[in-house]
Design a protein around this motif. Sequence first.
Motif, PDB file in Angstrom:
ATOM      1  N   ALA A  92       0.996  -1.198   0.158  1.00 14.02           N
ATOM      2  CA  ALA A  92       0.096   0.276  -0.050  1.00 14.02           C
ATOM      3  C   ALA A  92       0.569   1.152   0.122  1.00 14.02           C
ATOM      4  N   LEU A  93       1.735   1.464   0.559  1.00 15.15           N
ATOM      5  CA  LEU A  93       2.925   2.581   0.900  1.00 15.15           C
ATOM      6  C   LEU A  93       3.703   2.950  -0.591  1.00 15.15           C
ATOM      7  N   ASN A  94       4.344   1.757  -1.182  1.00  9.33           N
ATOM      8  CA  ASN A  94       4.345   2.243  -2.700  1.00  9.33           C
ATOM      9  C   ASN A  94       3.729   2.018  -3.181  1.00  9.33           C
ATOM     10  N   ILE A  95       2.351   1.883  -3.758  1.00  8.48           N
ATOM     11  CA  ILE A  95       1.287   2.528  -4.881  1.00  8.48           C
ATOM     12  C   ILE A  95       0.706   3.859  -3.694  1.00  8.48           C
ATOM     13  N   ALA A  96       0.640   4.480  -3.269  1.00 13.11           N
ATOM     14  CA  ALA A  96       0.237   5.902  -2.393  1.00 13.11           C
ATOM     15  C   ALA A  96       1.527   6.642  -3.041  1.00 13.11           C
ATOM     16  N   GLU A  97       3.046   6.254  -3.031  1.00 10.30           N
ATOM     17  CA  GLU A  97       3.879   7.212  -2.848  1.00 10.30           C
ATOM     18  C   GLU A  97       4.668   7.575  -4.266  1.00 10.30           C
ATOM     19  N   GLY A  98       4.222   7.019  -5.233  1.00 13.94           N
ATOM     20  CA  GLY A  98       4.574   6.614  -6.411  1.00 13.94           C
ATOM     21  C   GLY A  98       3.056   6.900  -6.936  1.00 13.94           C
ATOM     22  N   SER A  99       1.882   6.972  -6.161  1.00 15.41           N
ATOM     23  CA  SER A  99       1.093   8.053  -7.883  1.00 15.41           C
ATOM     24  C   SER A  99       1.451   8.913  -7.252  1.00 15.41           C
ATOM     25  N   GLY A 100       0.745   9.668  -8.869  1.00 16.39           N
ATOM     26  CA  GLY A 100       1.264  11.071  -8.844  1.00 16.39           C
ATOM     27  C   GLY A 100       2.410  11.447  -9.467  1.00 16.39           C
ATOM     28  N   SER A 101       3.083  10.474  -9.262  1.00 18.34           N
ATOM     29  CA  SER A 101       5.372  11.343  -9.939  1.00 18.34           C
ATOM     30  C   SER A 101       4.159  10.857 -12.047  1.00 18.34           C
ATOM     31  N   SER A 102       5.753  10.478 -12.312  1.00 22.63           N
ATOM     32  CA  SER A 102       5.371  10.755 -13.250  1.00 22.63           C
ATOM     33  C   SER A 102       5.821   9.357 -13.291  1.00 22.63           C
ATOM     34  N   ASN A 103       5.148   8.856 -14.613  1.00 17.17           N
ATOM     35  CA  ASN A 103       4.764   7.306 -15.456  1.00 17.17           C
ATOM     36  C   ASN A 103       5.701   6.117 -14.806  1.00 17.17           C
ATOM     37  N   PRO A 104       6.776   6.790 -15.302  1.00 15.51           N
ATOM     38  CA  PRO A 104       8.191   5.703 -15.325  1.00 15.51           C
ATOM     39  C   PRO A 104       8.678   5.650 -13.817  1.00 15.51           C
ATOM     40  N   GLU A 105       8.666   6.276 -13.280  1.00 14.11           N
ATOM     41  CA  GLU A 105       8.489   6.510 -11.858  1.00 14.11           C
ATOM     42  C   GLU A 105       7.207   6.099 -10.557  1.00 14.11           C
ATOM     43  N   PHE A 106       6.625   5.346 -11.248  1.00  9.09           N
ATOM     44  CA  PHE A 106       5.121   5.350 -10.110  1.00  9.09           C
ATOM     45  C   PHE A 106       5.305   4.012 -10.898  1.00  9.09           C
ATOM     46  N   ARG A 107       5.121   3.361 -12.170  1.00  6.82           N
ATOM     47  CA  ARG A 107       6.325   1.956 -12.416  1.00  6.82           C
ATOM     48  C   ARG A 107       6.920   1.530 -11.945  1.00  6.82           C
ATOM     49  N   ARG A 108       8.194   2.424 -11.163  1.00  5.55           N
ATOM     50  CA  ARG A 108       9.478   1.704 -10.483  1.00  5.55           C
ATOM     51  C   ARG A 108       8.320   1.702  -8.718  1.00  5.55           C
ATOM     52  N   TYR A 109       7.739   2.568  -8.369  1.00 14.00           N
ATOM     53  CA  TYR A 109       7.538   1.840  -7.202  1.00 14.00           C
ATOM     54  C   TYR A 109       5.844   0.597  -7.210  1.00 14.00           C
ATOM     55  N   LEU A 110       4.961   1.089  -8.502  1.00 12.38           N
ATOM     56  CA  LEU A 110       4.519  -0.044  -8.311  1.00 12.38           C
ATOM     57  C   LEU A 110       5.517  -1.628  -8.437  1.00 12.38           C
ATOM     58  N   GLN A 111       5.852  -1.384  -9.147  1.00  9.46           N
ATOM     59  CA  GLN A 111       7.379  -3.122  -8.863  1.00  9.46           C
ATOM     60  C   GLN A 111       7.758  -2.888  -7.303  1.00  9.46           C
ATOM     61  N   ILE A 112       8.573  -2.446  -6.586  1.00  5.15           N
ATOM     62  CA  ILE A 112       8.519  -2.168  -5.428  1.00  5.15           C
ATOM     63  C   ILE A 112       7.294  -3.037  -4.433  1.00  5.15           C
ATOM     64  N   SER A 113       6.419  -2.705  -5.095  1.00  2.77           N
ATOM     65  CA  SER A 113       4.659  -3.200  -4.290  1.00  2.77           C
ATOM     66  C   SER A 113       5.119  -4.711  -4.794  1.00  2.77           C
ATOM     67  N   LEU A 114       4.679  -5.065  -6.184  1.00  2.31           N
ATOM     68  CA  LEU A 114       5.338  -6.398  -6.735  1.00  2.31           C
ATOM     69  C   LEU A 114       6.284  -7.371  -5.704  1.00  2.31           C
ATOM     70  N   ASN A 115       6.937  -6.237  -5.851  1.00  2.00           N
ATOM     71  CA  ASN A 115       8.243  -7.233  -5.190  1.00  2.00           C
ATOM     72  C   ASN A 115       7.572  -8.039  -3.127  1.00  2.00           C
ATOM     73  N   SER A 116       6.556  -7.007  -2.687  1.00  2.00           N
ATOM     74  CA  SER A 116       6.635  -7.199  -1.014  1.00  2.00           C
ATOM     75  C   SER A 116       5.258  -8.567  -1.597  1.00  2.00           C
ATOM     76  N   VAL A 117       4.320  -8.447  -2.779  1.00  2.00           N
ATOM     77  CA  VAL A 117       3.481  -9.202  -2.752  1.00  2.00           C
ATOM     78  C   VAL A 117       4.615 -10.836  -2.663  1.00  2.00           C
TER      79      VAL A 117
END
Length: 121
Positions: A51-76
Amino acid sequence: MEMEKFNFEELKVYQKSLILIDRIYAETKEFPKEEVYGLTSQFRRAAISIALNIAEGSGSSNPEFRRYLQISLNSVKECVVCVEIAQRQKYLRLEEYNHYRKDLAELSKMITSLMKYLTRK
């Protein structure tokens, strides 16, 4: 007066991650006390990280948001391992184990789909 909302709070993947966190907190309260600094802590931190990485990455540029989503995926994936360990140690019943596996697979697909969407955008 209506409460202010942040854009990421509207994302279904974020909402689903909060439901997962609630379940994990409830379940891990029943884990043995000797696991409080081990599996319980690790499982909770991994779920929160989604949840934290989804929140933190949102509102960023698309490449930056994807990077945070990858971290979220690793946490899954980390949560998948925690669920596996919990089941092997008999901390979870088979029904709970299967429910977690289903929810984590769905979260993984949701995050991956969002990443693909952001790549096309």
